[in-house]
Design a protein around this motif. Sequence first.
Motif, PDB file in Angstrom:
ATOM      1  N   TYR A   4       0.950  -1.231  -0.046  1.00  0.00           N
ATOM      2  CA  TYR A   4      -0.191  -0.084  -0.111  1.00  0.00           C
ATOM      3  C   TYR A   4       0.875   1.221   0.050  1.00  0.00           C
ATOM      4  O   TYR A   4       1.959   1.140   0.671  1.00  0.00           O
ATOM      5  CB  TYR A   4      -1.020  -0.056   1.255  1.00  0.00           C
ATOM      6  N   LYS A   5       0.310   2.262  -0.726  1.00  0.00           N
ATOM      7  CA  LYS A   5       1.054   3.577  -0.753  1.00  0.00           C
ATOM      8  C   LYS A   5       0.385   4.698  -0.149  1.00  0.00           C
ATOM      9  O   LYS A   5      -0.946   4.741  -0.704  1.00  0.00           O
ATOM     10  CB  LYS A   5       1.519   3.898  -2.011  1.00  0.00           C
ATOM     11  N   THR A   6       0.281   5.341   0.954  1.00  0.00           N
ATOM     12  CA  THR A   6      -0.369   6.395   1.398  1.00  0.00           C
ATOM     13  C   THR A   6      -1.602   5.875   2.344  1.00  0.00           C
ATOM     14  O   THR A   6      -2.697   6.576   2.200  1.00  0.00           O
ATOM     15  CB  THR A   6      -0.528   7.493   0.563  1.00  0.00           C
ATOM     16  N   SER A   7      -1.683   4.798   2.830  1.00  0.00           N
ATOM     17  CA  SER A   7      -2.572   3.907   3.486  1.00  0.00           C
ATOM     18  C   SER A   7      -2.198   3.465   4.713  1.00  0.00           C
ATOM     19  O   SER A   7      -2.064   2.214   4.823  1.00  0.00           O
ATOM     20  CB  SER A   7      -3.373   3.208   2.591  1.00  0.00           C
ATOM     21  N   PRO A   8      -1.800   4.155   5.948  1.00  0.00           N
ATOM     22  CA  PRO A   8      -1.256   3.619   7.049  1.00  0.00           C
ATOM     23  C   PRO A   8      -2.259   2.547   7.512  1.00  0.00           C
ATOM     24  O   PRO A   8      -1.915   1.603   8.234  1.00  0.00           O
ATOM     25  CB  PRO A   8      -1.086   4.837   7.948  1.00  0.00           C
ATOM     26  N   GLU A   9      -3.565   2.793   7.829  1.00  0.00           N
ATOM     27  CA  GLU A   9      -4.497   1.862   8.004  1.00  0.00           C
ATOM     28  C   GLU A   9      -4.327   0.493   7.536  1.00  0.00           C
ATOM     29  O   GLU A   9      -4.400  -0.598   8.134  1.00  0.00           O
ATOM     30  CB  GLU A   9      -5.757   2.334   7.865  1.00  0.00           C
ATOM     31  N   ASN A  10      -4.070   0.350   6.321  1.00  0.00           N
ATOM     32  CA  ASN A  10      -3.982  -0.923   5.516  1.00  0.00           C
ATOM     33  C   ASN A  10      -2.780  -1.376   5.649  1.00  0.00           C
ATOM     34  O   ASN A  10      -2.410  -2.689   5.931  1.00  0.00           O
ATOM     35  CB  ASN A  10      -4.442  -0.683   4.009  1.00  0.00           C
ATOM     36  N   ASP A  11      -1.650  -0.617   6.147  1.00  0.00           N
ATOM     37  CA  ASP A  11      -0.356  -1.032   6.492  1.00  0.00           C
ATOM     38  C   ASP A  11      -0.486  -1.947   7.587  1.00  0.00           C
ATOM     39  O   ASP A  11       0.103  -3.172   7.799  1.00  0.00           O
ATOM     40  CB  ASP A  11       0.585   0.045   6.580  1.00  0.00           C
ATOM     41  N   LEU A  12      -1.188  -1.488   8.633  1.00  0.00           N
ATOM     42  CA  LEU A  12      -1.206  -2.132   9.959  1.00  0.00           C
ATOM     43  C   LEU A  12      -2.202  -3.546   9.528  1.00  0.00           C
ATOM     44  O   LEU A  12      -1.923  -4.269  10.304  1.00  0.00           O
ATOM     45  CB  LEU A  12      -2.261  -1.133  10.913  1.00  0.00           C
ATOM     46  N   PHE A  13      -3.289  -3.367   8.808  1.00  0.00           N
ATOM     47  CA  PHE A  13      -4.206  -4.468   8.626  1.00  0.00           C
ATOM     48  C   PHE A  13      -3.395  -5.703   7.949  1.00  0.00           C
ATOM     49  O   PHE A  13      -3.395  -6.757   8.307  1.00  0.00           O
ATOM     50  CB  PHE A  13      -5.361  -4.028   7.638  1.00  0.00           C
ATOM     51  N   LEU A  14      -2.382  -5.299   6.989  1.00  0.00           N
ATOM     52  CA  LEU A  14      -1.604  -6.121   6.296  1.00  0.00           C
ATOM     53  C   LEU A  14      -0.436  -6.838   7.169  1.00  0.00           C
ATOM     54  O   LEU A  14      -0.440  -8.158   7.167  1.00  0.00           O
ATOM     55  CB  LEU A  14      -0.787  -5.306   4.957  1.00  0.00           C
ATOM     56  N   GLU A  15      -0.131  -6.113   8.018  1.00  0.00           N
ATOM     57  CA  GLU A  15       0.942  -6.603   9.263  1.00  0.00           C
ATOM     58  C   GLU A  15       0.236  -7.716   9.897  1.00  0.00           C
ATOM     59  O   GLU A  15       0.708  -8.632  10.390  1.00  0.00           O
ATOM     60  CB  GLU A  15       1.357  -5.428  10.082  1.00  0.00           C
TER      61      GLU A  15
END
Length: 469
Positions: free
Chosen positions: A110-121
């Motif tokens: 993801y680029k410029t989506s911190p919420e989805n970075d956390l979800f992906l983690e």
Amino acid sequence: MRKLLFFIIIFIYSQAQLQAQGYRLTVKFSQYTGGKMFLAHYMGKGTFLADSAMIDASGTAVLEGKEPLPGGIYLVVFPGKQRYFEMLLDKQQVFTVSVDTTDLVGKTVYKTSPENDLFLEYNRFLATLAPESRQIQEALAARTAADTARARPIQTALNRRIQDYRHDFMQKHPSSLLTSIFRAMKEPEVPPKPADADSAFAYRYFKSHYWDEVNLADGRLVRTPVLEGKLQKYFTQLVPMEPDSIIAECDTLLAQARQDREMFKYVLWWLTYHYETSQYMGMDAVFVHLVEKYYVPGDAYWLNNEQLNKIISRAYAIAPNLIGQQAPPLDMQDSTARPLSLYGTKAKYTVLVFWDPTCGHCKTEIPRLDSAYKASWKDMGVVMVGVKTDGTREEWLDFIHRHQLDGWIHAWDPQSQSNYRRLYDVYSTPVVYLLDEKKKILAKRLGVQQLNGFLERLAQGTASALPTR
């Protein structure tokens, strides 16, 4: 330096303006150079289409709209609708996601989506638990006591690791959508039973704290599978199956859900649908209460007049014949055209049957009702009252003669003056009601076996349970 600062400010402002005006989601597929992809969202456990876009020759699809999408868990569905992955949508709705279909968890970026970075983690963390999960599944599949015992400590340790991860996440990211989801997924941990507590302590504690962690002011939970699961468990496993208790719980929950329009809308819809279609006898009283308290005053703001009137009309059709109420009077004629009154029929119990001699289901059920009546119900003080709804008089009398329904009281309404269809909600046949000595409705819309069981429980003084229809 000032020029650079100026462009940074302009960029931030333009991004904020775009975000305020709507959404723009760029999806890059590494293995596709065409086709149509779809964006769907959860609504409870169901999924609904939100948008779609064509994938260009470079593998890129752009989904955009002028209005922001409601927050929740969304599904990016691949061409062919055979594969998908989940992502979160919240306040930030301008971002890019690059997808490699060979490894959706490991290679998605993801680029410029911190919420989805956390979800992906989080999803990558779950992927690391796959070996333990397989061990548990293999052990349980063996279905032996030894294998089950071997799986139990692995399952406990696995659950603890997941709970620890979620707890740590919630501490670090208190305002995240994922935190709200994790909180809603939590169930109360029942403390040790106090020395002076009774055997129902654990149940009462669990039930009274069931909604503690669910933020009913967070409408984003509507677009996740979590909320429907919570509602389903609470109202099928924890709330007593008795209309008055259910009505009180519905009102309490809806009062809390009013903090958010989307939450109130979903909870009211779910409760209405659940109890309108319930297979348990007597639950239509809950449906009627919900309609009278919330729909009639206009709280269902999302419905147009036609939709609202249909729901209200349905409730008003049911209201006169709720269990526990007096049966509406019926003044009709018998087969010789003599006056016949329901309330003039004296019996300990009255089985009132609306039927049609030309109805396929009636041709099966009416003889079965008669057999049960002759075998045991007659000795219990039951009187059978049959009301013809359709078919000719000749067809009706022929059926009575051929099946020897000579122990019944047979009635019909040739002038259509009794209004029985509305009063008894007769929209299909057969429809069966059980009335007591004073013509109070004890049960309705039961099959022969269910009605037989109910009468037997009445004879034993244990007919408080609500049978299924």
